[in-house]
Enzyme design. Sequence first.
Site, PDB file in Angstrom:
ATOM      1  CB  CYS A   1       0.125  -2.335   6.865  1.00  0.00           C
ATOM      2  SG  CYS A   1      -1.669  -2.519   7.003  1.00  0.00           S
TER       3      CYS A   1
ATOM      4  CG  HIS B   1       0.820  -6.694   4.780  1.00  0.00           C
ATOM      5  ND1 HIS B   1       1.397  -6.587   6.028  1.00  0.00           N
ATOM      6  CD2 HIS B   1      -0.408  -6.119   4.884  1.00  0.00           C
ATOM      7  CE1 HIS B   1       0.567  -5.993   6.855  1.00  0.00           C
ATOM      8  NE2 HIS B   1      -0.543  -5.693   6.187  1.00  0.00           N
TER       9      HIS B   1
ATOM     10  CD  GLU C   1       4.583  -8.234   5.483  1.00  0.00           C
ATOM     11  OE1 GLU C   1       3.778  -8.057   6.420  1.00  0.00           O
ATOM     12  OE2 GLU C   1       4.861  -7.348   4.643  1.00  0.00           O
TER      13      GLU C   1
END
Length: 542
Positions: free
Chosen positions: A378, A514, A516
């Site tokens: 990001c 993202h 994750e």
Amino acid sequence: MTRYIFVTGGVVSSLGKGIASASLAAILEARGLKVTMLKLDPYINVDPGTMSPFQHGEVFVTHDGAETDLDLGHYERFIRTTMTQNNNFTTGRIYEHVLRKERRGDYLGATIQVIPHITDEIKRRIIKGAGDADVALVEIGGTVGDIESQPFLEAIRQLRVEVGSKRAMLMHLTLVPYIATAGETKTKPTQHSVKELRSIGLQPDVLICRSDHPVDASSRRKIALFTNVEERAVISLEDVDTIYKIPGVLHAQGLDDFVVERFGLQCNSADLSEWDKVVDAKLNPEQEVTIAMVGKYMELLDAYKSLIEAMSHAGITNRTKVNLRYIDSEDIENQGTSLLEGADAILVPGGFGLRGVEGKITAVQYARENKVPYLGICLGMQVAVIEFARNVMGWKDANSTEFDRNSGHPVVGLITEWADATGAVETRTEASDLGGTMRLGAQDCQIVAGSKVHDCYGKDVITERHRHRYEVNNNLLPQLMDAGLVVSGRSEDGALVEVVESKDHPWFVACQFHPEFTSTPRDGHPLFSGFVKAALAQKNKA
């Protein structure tokens, strides 16, 4: 029909309701049941999207673009169910909806009250969020006794009566402190916490006793006697060296058997072999790497909860112990890049605002010039582009319009128009509200064959979740690419830059999304796994 397990916490906050709930859900899922989870947050914010990371921690983004509590990240890491906007709501969201209905005249002039209007809306959303699951675990945020949570507790009291005892049960987490000087555990806080629950009409069916020591059988018998809970349903849950042990800990004490019997469910016995493999890989690594994580919110690591877990998952899939060295980007601004020395790789996560950005840019420069593996996420991608523009292109005033609206080379700017997950076009300006106005949720990304990121995913098209309102400026992109910036991923329509890489670097990948949010302990994530492999190669080269 759906069965409900309501989960509350008492004595103190941060007992781990989310982890305990998700662990029970994982066991029930391992028995072949369809499981989902909900988180009910008592705060008055509509959602956590505009809350400070220092106060709230991470904002977890769901597949459908909801900005939610970080506990939903735990839910998705423990069970296979994908969370949606229906799996998390707040007091603010409830009141907003009820007041909108009142303004429309939907209540036909009635006096709007907490009971029944607010509690009815809470119950409606619980039932909707549960969907067609066999079992729905519903976690109530906060601590029993807080004034903010009273409408939620009243709503679940009503719902338990409405669906009946065969379809609803209450699991209460409580603290059982160990007094070292006396050499004994104290059950009185638990007794008082249950007394508080019973005063509002809620009798726990299960007690999860959190402690840093085992809660012995005599203490559990005493707790059962004074709280009117079956002794077999008083569960000891002491601190463990990895949270992925907890499904096994709860299963060993028969919690899932108790739940299944109570609900009259017919299902298989639990197969926790996947979790055994995860724990074994976590606790018995064969290699070790050190990764410098340069962020803005290091005072509260919960701000990076999913990212820290994703790095742990990458360690599990590579049988590698990943040591994260947490570095505040402002410290790099003040102390220089010596803080990065000795790291096998550098990770720069997302964030908002000007503070600490120059430290992140310096970290990118160090990684690029010293050929240290780099992963930017990001804002970590945006600062990578800014660093390239400044130090490779020579545009010393290059910046993002988020930080300098008067930059002569705004290589990153506000996205003014894009298509959302449904294909609808969304537009934004600098004057738009901050809440709920970002590019959010799962988006497809086209990956360039032969790139580092393609090597990781092994796919031409991937789907990842987003949470941002700034992007690489397409007007300056051709010049950046001519100078050697590699664009290896674009949005489905080709309009937005999603991934950049650095030519002549062993492993330099920065993504706007993202990853994750989709990493799990059982499956890991290809991008983080590739990053750890690059860190291992860097360490072995040294």
